[in-house]
Design a protein around this motif. Sequence first.
Motif, PDB file in Angstrom:
ATOM      1  N   UNK A 104     -17.766   8.045  47.040  1.00 14.35           N
ATOM      2  CA  UNK A 104     -16.876   7.199  47.846  1.00 14.35           C
ATOM      3  C   UNK A 104     -15.872   6.496  46.949  1.00 14.35           C
ATOM      4  N   UNK A 105     -16.364   5.884  45.860  1.00 15.78           N
ATOM      5  CA  UNK A 105     -15.487   5.124  44.971  1.00 15.78           C
ATOM      6  C   UNK A 105     -14.378   5.978  44.372  1.00 15.78           C
ATOM      7  N   UNK A 106     -14.709   7.226  44.089  1.00 13.20           N
ATOM      8  CA  UNK A 106     -13.717   8.123  43.488  1.00 13.20           C
ATOM      9  C   UNK A 106     -12.774   8.732  44.520  1.00 13.20           C
ATOM     10  N   UNK A 107     -12.961   8.406  45.779  1.00 13.01           N
ATOM     11  CA  UNK A 107     -12.100   8.936  46.829  1.00 13.01           C
ATOM     12  C   UNK A 107     -12.396  10.373  47.196  1.00 13.01           C
ATOM     13  N   UNK A 140     -12.203   0.111  45.499  1.00 12.76           N
ATOM     14  CA  UNK A 140     -12.670   0.363  46.856  1.00 12.76           C
ATOM     15  C   UNK A 140     -11.958   1.534  47.509  1.00 12.76           C
ATOM     16  N   UNK A 141     -10.968   2.120  46.832  1.00 20.04           N
ATOM     17  CA  UNK A 141     -10.312   3.301  47.389  1.00 20.04           C
ATOM     18  C   UNK A 141      -9.642   3.039  48.722  1.00 20.04           C
ATOM     19  N   UNK A 142      -9.151   1.815  48.933  1.00 20.02           N
ATOM     20  CA  UNK A 142      -8.467   1.515  50.180  1.00 20.02           C
ATOM     21  C   UNK A 142      -9.395   1.138  51.316  1.00 20.02           C
ATOM     22  N   UNK A 143     -10.682   0.998  51.047  1.00 22.30           N
ATOM     23  CA  UNK A 143     -11.614   0.587  52.088  1.00 22.30           C
ATOM     24  C   UNK A 143     -11.405  -0.884  52.395  1.00 22.30           C
ATOM     25  N   UNK A 144     -11.631  -1.253  53.650  1.00 22.32           N
ATOM     26  CA  UNK A 144     -11.419  -2.631  54.067  1.00 22.32           C
ATOM     27  C   UNK A 144     -12.737  -3.217  54.530  1.00 22.32           C
ATOM     28  N   UNK A 203     -19.252  19.101  50.044  1.00 19.83           N
ATOM     29  CA  UNK A 203     -19.204  17.947  49.144  1.00 19.83           C
ATOM     30  C   UNK A 203     -20.540  17.735  48.439  1.00 19.83           C
ATOM     31  N   UNK A 204     -21.647  17.966  49.138  1.00 17.53           N
ATOM     32  CA  UNK A 204     -22.974  17.715  48.582  1.00 17.53           C
ATOM     33  C   UNK A 204     -23.586  18.941  47.922  1.00 17.53           C
ATOM     34  N   UNK A 205     -22.820  20.024  47.838  1.00 13.90           N
ATOM     35  CA  UNK A 205     -23.343  21.239  47.230  1.00 13.90           C
ATOM     36  C   UNK A 205     -24.428  21.895  48.063  1.00 13.90           C
ATOM     37  N   UNK A 225     -18.162   4.454  54.377  1.00 17.71           N
ATOM     38  CA  UNK A 225     -18.639   3.099  54.074  1.00 17.71           C
ATOM     39  C   UNK A 225     -19.332   3.067  52.718  1.00 17.71           C
ATOM     40  N   UNK A 226     -19.185   1.926  52.019  1.00 16.66           N
ATOM     41  CA  UNK A 226     -19.972   1.701  50.810  1.00 16.66           C
ATOM     42  C   UNK A 226     -20.273   0.221  50.680  1.00 16.66           C
ATOM     43  N   UNK A 227     -21.321  -0.126  49.921  1.00 23.78           N
ATOM     44  CA  UNK A 227     -21.697  -1.540  49.776  1.00 23.78           C
ATOM     45  C   UNK A 227     -20.595  -2.343  49.117  1.00 23.78           C
ATOM     46  N   UNK A 228     -20.488  -3.607  49.505  1.00 27.44           N
ATOM     47  CA  UNK A 228     -19.426  -4.464  48.982  1.00 27.44           C
ATOM     48  C   UNK A 228     -19.549  -4.679  47.489  1.00 27.44           C
TER      49      UNK A 228
END
Length: 570
Positions: free
Chosen positions: A429-432, A486-490, A531-533, A472-475
């Motif tokens: 997620x962090x890497x987009x 955050x890759x543009x996450x709000x 994505x998950x192989x 979604x990812x943890x704050x």
Amino acid sequence: MASKIIVSGAAKGRFRPVLEKIAKLHSKNSFSLAIILGDFFAVPESSSDEDDSNALALINGEVKVPLPTYFTAGKYPLPSSVIEKLEQSGDELCPNLYFLGKRSTTKTSEGLRIVNLAGSLDPTILAGESKDKYLPFHTEDDAKALRGANSADILLTSNWPADVCKGSKISGTEAPAGEQHIANLCSTLRPRYHFSTASDTFYEREPFFHRPLEREPDTRYITRFISLASSDNPSKQKSLYAFSIDPTSSVPLTLPPGTTACPFTIAQKRQRLPDQGQSYSRFSVPNGGADHYRPSKRSRYTKPPPGPQECFFCLSSSKVNTNLIASIANDTYLTTAKGPLTTPSTYPNLPSPTHLLVIPLEHSPTLSSISIPEDRARTYKEMHRYRRALHSFLLSRPGEKLGAVTWDVSRAAGIHNHWQFLPVSVDLVKKGLVEAAFKVEAENEKYPVTFRTKDIGDGTVEKGDFFRVWIWMPADENKVDGQDNSGGLVADVDGGEDGEEKRGKQKCLVLPLSAGFKFDIQFGRKVMAKLLGLDGRRDWRDCEQTDKEELEDAEKFKEAFKKFDWALEE
């Protein structure tokens, strides 16, 4: 544990003596709750100043209600002052007194599931569901929608079901005209108790057993039908009924003495299943992803989509896989996926594959097509509550930090809307990479539209069909070495409760689907598989488990999720 319940016939404005009698009995029996059927308030044509004064005193909390008490709609409209108070207070008229409306499914704190269809059948509405929950009318579609509850401990109806006296040896009761749609509802839900108050006489039928289900050929669900007289009936017929019920107890292996066969004839045609080439699956359609526009000339013999009885997601359907169900709320439920994409080794610190579905109880192709706004709002809110509870569950797990992806396909020509939920590594997620995966796959499939970053809520603001994905990812994973990552996450603030919005960030991507656009409903799973192989697991049918494996995975997840399952507390 068994709960003691007391049920009363229509009060018809005499709620003070009814509540006083219930209070007296409650002091000796310690009932868990009370139910008052039919018209709670006086009939408008004969209402007096005293009736109006009593109603006002009740609204102002001057009338004591001794225990949690539920009342339903009846045959006559509620007083305007009562409606005004209910609208302001979320259907709590005064302390301990709650309005069930005319169509509802309620799960009590004791775990009892109460399904209610009150009022009379409205002959002026030929199709659709009645929208005003305070008017004393319902439609056949209201009854059909309640079948999605799948089961009930207690069913409440104003009218009798058709043919309920058939096969009974109890005589001396002149049965009122019954309704076939109520008989159908009772047959689907198989309640332990079915209460009505359609006449001024008391009637208790012998217990009857329902036809066994295909998945439970040796189980005979038993229903007791009881109609209570109104509290002011001139012949002093029985208007109160007390009983004990344990929602966790199993169906008895032996039938009670005098039990008869089910008296109901189900007046509905069983829909034909689509042929193998067009069969509905939980996650896929054949030939997806290549030719994106259908021919403009449609076959005049196109088969309709499966109805509730043939739907894999309707709890009233014999095709639903109950092994997978993890949690049931009032308007939605949570289930593990059939043929999950992930495996136990994908995330070793999770108790199961944790590929999950959040599903509305109502059979509807889209959330926006749920016709009653209040029902749609409750359903959408509950789906997000499950989603946020799953986020909290992931936050609680040790080891690898996990984010989550949730996606849905909303199509007017669909069958039963649902959301799919998958954990995903926070690093992706962090890497987009999650967002990029969805966008790149759309380009690879040569879809003529692109993703937009947009929050569309329950979908009513979006014109037409769409595919949607939340990432979604943890704050606490948003910053690395003090830098925003955050890759543009709000902030996740949509309907958050108890500070949940502070615990994560998300982005919502929407892909519009035009009317002639042929979209592969495996798209979300295909993206995540790459994505998950797990490319070899993109089709759920290649990942089917045995019944034992499904049940084991579901039980492991339920046990681990228990402390986050808010539905257990309501």
